[in-house]
Design a protein around this motif. Structure first.
Motif, PDB file in Angstrom:
ATOM      1  N   ASP A   1       0.820  -1.254  -0.052  1.00 19.46           N
ATOM      2  CA  ASP A   1       0.000  -0.370   0.056  1.00 19.46           C
ATOM      3  C   ASP A   1       0.997   1.479  -0.426  1.00 19.46           C
ATOM      4  N   THR A   2       1.971   1.585   1.006  1.00 19.76           N
ATOM      5  CA  THR A   2       2.660   1.983   0.853  1.00 19.76           C
ATOM      6  C   THR A   2       3.732   3.156  -0.559  1.00 19.76           C
ATOM      7  N   ASN A   3       3.382   1.801  -0.607  1.00 18.53           N
ATOM      8  CA  ASN A   3       4.841   2.498  -2.189  1.00 18.53           C
ATOM      9  C   ASN A   3       4.141   1.541  -3.659  1.00 18.53           C
ATOM     10  N   LYS A   4       2.727   1.531  -3.858  1.00 18.67           N
ATOM     11  CA  LYS A   4       2.344   1.819  -5.364  1.00 18.67           C
ATOM     12  C   LYS A   4       2.934   2.411  -5.736  1.00 18.67           C
ATOM     13  N   ALA A   5       3.138   3.505  -6.236  1.00 14.90           N
ATOM     14  CA  ALA A   5       3.348   4.237  -7.139  1.00 14.90           C
ATOM     15  C   ALA A   5       4.594   3.572  -7.241  1.00 14.90           C
ATOM     16  N   LEU A   6       5.324   3.703  -6.984  1.00  8.12           N
ATOM     17  CA  LEU A   6       6.890   3.068  -7.387  1.00  8.12           C
ATOM     18  C   LEU A   6       6.810   1.038  -7.738  1.00  8.12           C
ATOM     19  N   ILE A   7       5.919   0.801  -6.870  1.00 11.57           N
ATOM     20  CA  ILE A   7       5.817  -1.122  -7.602  1.00 11.57           C
ATOM     21  C   ILE A   7       4.976  -0.526  -9.332  1.00 11.57           C
ATOM     22  N   ALA A   8       4.171  -0.040  -8.895  1.00  9.16           N
ATOM     23  CA  ALA A   8       3.796   0.394 -10.531  1.00  9.16           C
ATOM     24  C   ALA A   8       4.437   0.791 -11.411  1.00  9.16           C
ATOM     25  N   LYS A   9       5.704   1.766 -11.473  1.00  9.99           N
ATOM     26  CA  LYS A   9       6.911   2.041 -12.081  1.00  9.99           C
ATOM     27  C   LYS A   9       7.263   0.883 -12.294  1.00  9.99           C
ATOM     28  N   VAL A  10       8.215   0.368 -11.510  1.00  8.11           N
ATOM     29  CA  VAL A  10       8.241  -1.510 -11.719  1.00  8.11           C
ATOM     30  C   VAL A  10       7.401  -2.025 -12.644  1.00  8.11           C
ATOM     31  N   LEU A  11       7.085  -2.042 -12.527  1.00  9.70           N
ATOM     32  CA  LEU A  11       6.101  -3.439 -12.934  1.00  9.70           C
ATOM     33  C   LEU A  11       5.721  -2.097 -14.536  1.00  9.70           C
ATOM     34  N   LYS A  12       5.683  -1.566 -14.922  1.00 10.09           N
ATOM     35  CA  LYS A  12       5.755  -0.695 -16.005  1.00 10.09           C
ATOM     36  C   LYS A  12       6.805  -0.331 -16.927  1.00 10.09           C
ATOM     37  N   VAL A  13       7.890  -1.509 -16.845  1.00 11.01           N
ATOM     38  CA  VAL A  13       9.617  -1.731 -16.948  1.00 11.01           C
ATOM     39  C   VAL A  13       9.732  -2.134 -17.962  1.00 11.01           C
ATOM     40  N   VAL A  14       8.699  -3.530 -17.984  1.00 10.57           N
ATOM     41  CA  VAL A  14       8.960  -4.076 -18.949  1.00 10.57           C
ATOM     42  C   VAL A  14       7.516  -4.370 -20.370  1.00 10.57           C
ATOM     43  N   ASP A  15       7.107  -3.380 -20.738  1.00  8.05           N
ATOM     44  CA  ASP A  15       6.375  -3.429 -22.240  1.00  8.05           C
ATOM     45  C   ASP A  15       6.052  -5.033 -22.723  1.00  8.05           C
ATOM     46  N   THR A  16       5.295  -5.299 -22.611  1.00  7.05           N
ATOM     47  CA  THR A  16       5.447  -6.274 -23.748  1.00  7.05           C
ATOM     48  C   THR A  16       5.206  -6.266 -25.446  1.00  7.05           C
ATOM     49  N   ASN A  17       4.435  -4.842 -25.562  1.00  7.63           N
ATOM     50  CA  ASN A  17       4.134  -4.418 -26.522  1.00  7.63           C
ATOM     51  C   ASN A  17       5.552  -3.723 -27.294  1.00  7.63           C
ATOM     52  N   ALA A  18       5.615  -2.332 -26.185  1.00  7.38           N
ATOM     53  CA  ALA A  18       7.583  -2.007 -26.664  1.00  7.38           C
ATOM     54  C   ALA A  18       8.437  -2.670 -26.483  1.00  7.38           C
ATOM     55  N   GLY A  19       8.468  -3.523 -25.629  1.00  2.64           N
ATOM     56  CA  GLY A  19       9.966  -4.156 -25.961  1.00  2.64           C
ATOM     57  C   GLY A  19      10.086  -3.399 -24.130  1.00  2.64           C
ATOM     58  N   THR A  20      11.142  -3.579 -23.731  1.00  4.57           N
ATOM     59  CA  THR A  20      12.332  -3.410 -22.470  1.00  4.57           C
ATOM     60  C   THR A  20      12.677  -2.055 -22.204  1.00  4.57           C
ATOM     61  N   THR A  21      12.059  -0.638 -21.720  1.00  4.72           N
ATOM     62  CA  THR A  21      12.405   0.122 -20.668  1.00  4.72           C
ATOM     63  C   THR A  21      13.926   1.097 -20.249  1.00  4.72           C
TER      64      THR A  21
END
Length: 131
Positions: free
Chosen positions: A95-115
């Motif tokens: 709960d405390t780290n939702k934003a950071l966790i969401a950022k980490v999970l968005k690092v890999v975009d299966t459509n656009a490759g890896t950031t």
């Protein structure tokens, strides 16, 4: 002309034993493991053909002293006070780290490759939060 296949099974009531040694872990990390068991309790099966009732299992985990830590029986989980505490710590961490966790999970975009992301810097940030 029938298809030949083979299947290996365990007889109902078979007991499987495992031992886990968790070293240098904190309550958040143990809570993540407890969370996985809570999720597993929703469909506590091993192997295939679970839709036919195969593989249903109960789980009992004890600490080094043989004291109950967590168990799953008939799809219901039971947590010791310690396991419940660790789960709460883990859920608070999420709960405390939702934003950071969401950022980490968005690092890999299966459509656009890896950031690109500086994983070492990210790990240091996580460790500082745990202090």
């Amino acid at each position: 002309n029938s298809m030949m296949y083979e299947r290996e099974v365990l007889v109902a009531g078979t007991k499987l034993y495992s031992e886990w040694r968790l070293t240098a872990t904190n309550e958040t990390q143990i809570g993540a493991i407890v969370s996985a068991f809570v999720r597993f309790a929703q469909s506590p099966t091993l192997g295939g053909l679970s839709k036919d009732g195969h593989g249903i299992c109960d789980v009992i985990y004890q600490d080094d002293a043989g004291k109950h830590f967590l168990s799953i029986n008939d799809g219901n989980y039971h947590l010791s006070n310690e396991a419940q505490h660790c789960l709460s710590v883990y859920n608070n961490h999420l709960d405390t780290n939702k934003a950071l966790i969401a950022k980490v999970l968005k690092v890999v975009d299966t459509n656009a490759g890896t950031t690109h992301i500086d994983v070492e810097k990210l790990q240091l940030g996580f460790e500082k939060m745990e202090e």
